[in-house]
Write a protein that holds these residues in place. Structure first.
Motif, short mmCIF file in Angstrom:
data_model
loop_
_atom_site.label_atom_id
_atom_site.label_comp_id
_atom_site.label_asym_id
_atom_site.label_seq_id
_atom_site.Cartn_x
_atom_site.Cartn_y
_atom_site.Cartn_z
N GLU A 422 -54.15 36.99 -28.31
CA GLU A 422 -53.83 37.37 -27.05
C GLU A 422 -55.07 36.93 -26.18
N ASN A 423 -56.32 37.38 -26.41
CA ASN A 423 -57.38 37.16 -25.78
C ASN A 423 -57.67 35.68 -25.63
N HIS A 424 -57.13 34.88 -26.50
CA HIS A 424 -57.08 33.26 -26.44
C HIS A 424 -55.77 32.73 -25.87
N ARG A 425 -55.12 33.62 -24.99
CA ARG A 425 -54.06 33.22 -24.24
C ARG A 425 -52.93 32.82 -25.10
N GLY A 426 -52.99 33.28 -26.41
CA GLY A 426 -51.78 32.93 -27.36
C GLY A 426 -50.60 34.10 -27.52
N GLN A 427 -49.76 33.51 -28.64
CA GLN A 427 -48.58 34.68 -28.90
C GLN A 427 -48.86 34.37 -30.51
N ILE A 428 -48.14 35.64 -30.92
CA ILE A 428 -48.14 35.54 -32.33
C ILE A 428 -46.80 36.28 -32.83
N ARG A 429 -46.00 35.86 -33.75
CA ARG A 429 -44.65 36.61 -34.07
C ARG A 429 -44.61 36.43 -35.80
N ILE A 430 -43.87 37.61 -36.02
CA ILE A 430 -43.94 37.47 -37.40
C ILE A 430 -42.28 37.73 -37.90
N ASP A 431 -42.01 36.92 -38.77
CA ASP A 431 -40.38 37.08 -39.25
C ASP A 431 -40.48 37.06 -40.72
N SER A 432 -39.81 38.01 -41.31
CA SER A 432 -39.53 38.38 -42.75
C SER A 432 -38.53 38.85 -43.17
N GLN A 433 -38.16 38.50 -44.38
CA GLN A 433 -37.04 39.26 -45.40
C GLN A 433 -37.46 39.73 -46.53
N ILE A 434 -36.85 40.79 -46.98
CA ILE A 434 -37.34 41.56 -48.26
C ILE A 434 -36.94 40.69 -49.48
N ASP A 435 -38.06 40.42 -50.10
CA ASP A 435 -37.89 39.64 -51.58
C ASP A 435 -37.67 38.24 -51.06
N ARG A 436 -37.89 37.60 -50.02
CA ARG A 436 -37.83 36.35 -49.78
C ARG A 436 -38.95 35.62 -48.90
N THR A 438 -42.52 35.85 -46.01
CA THR A 438 -42.62 36.25 -44.48
C THR A 438 -43.35 35.15 -44.05
N ALA A 439 -43.05 34.78 -42.67
CA ALA A 439 -43.48 33.55 -41.81
C ALA A 439 -44.20 34.29 -40.49
N VAL A 440 -45.50 33.96 -40.48
CA VAL A 440 -46.27 34.28 -39.42
C VAL A 440 -46.52 33.25 -38.38
N THR A 441 -46.04 33.00 -37.34
CA THR A 441 -46.26 31.87 -36.28
C THR A 441 -47.19 32.40 -35.34
N VAL A 442 -48.45 31.65 -34.98
CA VAL A 442 -49.43 31.67 -34.03
C VAL A 442 -49.16 30.52 -33.08
N THR A 443 -49.30 30.86 -31.84
CA THR A 443 -48.99 29.58 -30.66
C THR A 443 -50.22 29.70 -29.98
N LEU A 444 -51.15 28.67 -29.65
CA LEU A 444 -52.40 28.70 -28.89
C LEU A 444 -52.15 27.49 -27.94
N PRO A 445 -52.84 27.71 -26.70
CA PRO A 445 -52.76 26.64 -25.71
C PRO A 445 -53.81 25.48 -26.21
N ALA A 446 -53.42 24.20 -26.15
CA ALA A 446 -54.07 23.25 -26.57
C ALA A 446 -55.12 22.69 -25.45
N HIS A 447 -56.28 22.39 -25.91
CA HIS A 447 -57.20 22.03 -24.81
C HIS A 447 -57.64 20.50 -25.07
N LYS A 448 -57.57 19.75 -24.00
CA LYS A 448 -57.92 18.21 -23.86
C LYS A 448 -58.92 17.98 -23.18
N SER A 449 -60.16 17.63 -23.92
CA SER A 449 -61.23 17.17 -22.87
C SER A 449 -60.97 15.68 -22.48
N ALA A 450 -61.85 15.36 -21.39
CA ALA A 450 -61.83 13.90 -20.57
C ALA A 450 -61.89 12.82 -21.72
N GLU A 451 -62.78 13.03 -22.67
CA GLU A 451 -62.81 11.96 -23.66
C GLU A 451 -61.36 11.84 -24.38
N ILE A 452 -60.80 12.82 -24.72
CA ILE A 452 -59.65 12.70 -25.45
C ILE A 452 -58.60 12.32 -24.94
#
Length: 454
Positions: A422-436, A438-452
């Motif tokens: 959250e300090n990096h202005r992102g989000q985190i989500r956890i999806d899980s099922q018993i005995d199957r 867990t999936a953790v998804t982290v979303t972060l804003p991309a940064h594009k410099s002038a050269e790129i």
């Protein structure tokens, strides 16, 4: 945090006051309106009674038999004082025959309104011109059927302009809106002041608690480091007995765990207080994840786990997996996530880390707010639905049955992970099922410099 809480308190205080003002204004409006209508109806009914008492009723004699058959109203004698006044607040009279024919009226022109005997009063709209609305108006009417025995002599209708109600009602609405608006402004200002006074002790107590946590964590680091150093020196002694060697190893392991706990508490305290020093640089996530996977690969191989990293490129885009942030903190995030997956995945399981640009951003390569998605998926024991909402709570531990490793955590790892994301202005989500798994998804804003971005 405290400003947001203060703002919410002031908003709630103002909203509750606004609802109460709305209820009061609505009740007061209808009370005044009904009072004005009742006053007009009482006046009209009083006029009906007065006029009814002054009616001149004459017998109707049949020419053939010279006997009285019926009665009739002498219109000339009853309504000889016709009121030709053009005042707006005057009361107008109309007399109709038993069949509903207009016989006498104080109106300059007939109203063409059907008769409806109603002593309680009714409001009707008089339309004089369908194109010019300013020539149309409304009136309040009371109609009385005049009878002698079973014979209907006619109908008396009394009318009064409706503006006697609409004019003060309009003024009342303006006064209520103005008064309620000024009151809400005053309540909002007072609510903001009172919420600040109410939250001041909480702010002070919270500040002291954070300062104590930070000070205590900082002060504990030195003795813990000293204990660990002394234990390591003792373990290096060649003539140490096996039993003492084992006990010192336990002490060292516990001291190491206590040191990690103190470091986590110190990090969270600094994060909450806003004094955490951060070094924002361009961080290539692909290189960072490769480094994290290399560090965790030995542990995964030791537990017979398959740990892989997949970087999904788009052939239509020059994907840039760069974010603006702190390398050490982001490395800590993904190290925590991968180590958790390794810890809670049984032997023979699989752990996969994916780095990609979400599909919705690939379709719009010119989007300014593009994001990067990192997904850590395992085939472990899973997490129960009841525990999912509490995973990011500090010191929360899920069902102990999930823990098959002796190196159990302190319950601060995911709390720290969420704080960093959250300090990096992102989000985190956890999806899980018993005995199957867990999936953790982290979303972060991309940064594009002038050269790129060329």
């Amino acid at each position: 945090m405290f400003q947001a809480t203060r703002r919410r308190l002031a908003i709630w205080y103002t909203a509750v006051t606004a609802v109460l003002l709305l209820v009061f204004a609505t009740g007061f409006f209808f009370y005044v309106r009904n009072t004005l209508i009742d006053r007009i109806d009482d006046t009209l009914n009083h006029v009906v009674e007065v006029v009814e008492r002054t009616l001149v009723i004459e017998p109707l004699i049949s020419p053939a038999t010279k006997t009285k058959t019926k009665s009739q109203v002498n219109i000339q004698a009853s309504f000889r004082d016709s009121n030709d006044s053009t005042e707006d607040d005057r009361i107008d009279l109309e007399w109709f025959s038993p069949t509903g024919k207009l016989l006498w009226s104080t109106w300059s022109e007939p109203l063409n309104i059907p008769i409806n005997a109603n002593r309680t009063g009714e409001t009707v709209w008089v339309i004089n011109n369908k194109l010019q609305s300013d020539q149309n108006y409304s009136i309040r009417q009371v109609t009385k059927r005049v009878e002698i025995g079973r014979q209907v002599l006619g109908y008396l209708r009394v009318s009064h302009p409706w503006f006697e109600v609409t004019k003060p009602i309009r003024q009342l609405i303006l006064d209520l809106i103005l008064g309620a608006g000024l009151t809400l402004i005053g309540v909002a200002a007072i609510g903001w002041l009172l919420s600040g006074l109410a939250i001041a002790p909480v702010r002070e107590s919270y500040g002291r608690l954070k300062q104590f946590t930070a000070d205590a964590s900082h002060e504990l680091r030195n003795p813990i480091a000293t204990i660990q150093t002394n234990v390591q020196v003792a373990l290096a002694e060649p003539d140490i007995e096996p039993q003492q060697h084992q006990q010192l190893q336990v002490i060292e392991r516990l001291t190491r765990r206590l040191g990690r706990l103190v470091d986590d508490l110190l990090f969270l305290a600094r994060q909450d207080s806003g004094i955490l020093q951060q070094q924002w640089v361009e961080v290539p996530l692909d290189a960072l994840l490769i480094e994290v996977i290399e560090e965790q690969q030995a542990i995964a191989r030791h537990q017979n786990l398959s740990l892989s990293l997949e970087i999904i490129d788009s052939p239509k885009l020059e994907d840039n997996f760069t974010v603006l942030g702190d390398w050490d903190q982001l490395a800590r995030v993904f190290t925590n996530l991968v180590s958790n997956a390794v810890q809670y995945t049984a032997s023979g399981g699989e752990i996969e880390v994916e780095l990609q640009v979400p599909v919705k951003n690939k379709r719009n390569s010119s989007a300014l707010n593009s994001v990067l998605q990192i997904k850590v998926t395992d085939t472990g024991t899973g997490i129960s639905p009841e525990a999912l909402p509490h995973l990011f709570d500090r010191f929360y531990r899920a069902d102990p049955a999930r823990t098959h490793s002796s190196a159990a955590g302190s319950g601060l790892g995911l709390a720290i992970t969420k704080a960093i994301v959250e300090n990096h202005r992102g989000q985190i989500r956890i999806d899980s099922q018993i005995d199957r798994g867990t999936a953790v998804t982290v979303t972060l804003p991309a940064h594009k410099s002038a050269e790129i971005s060329l």
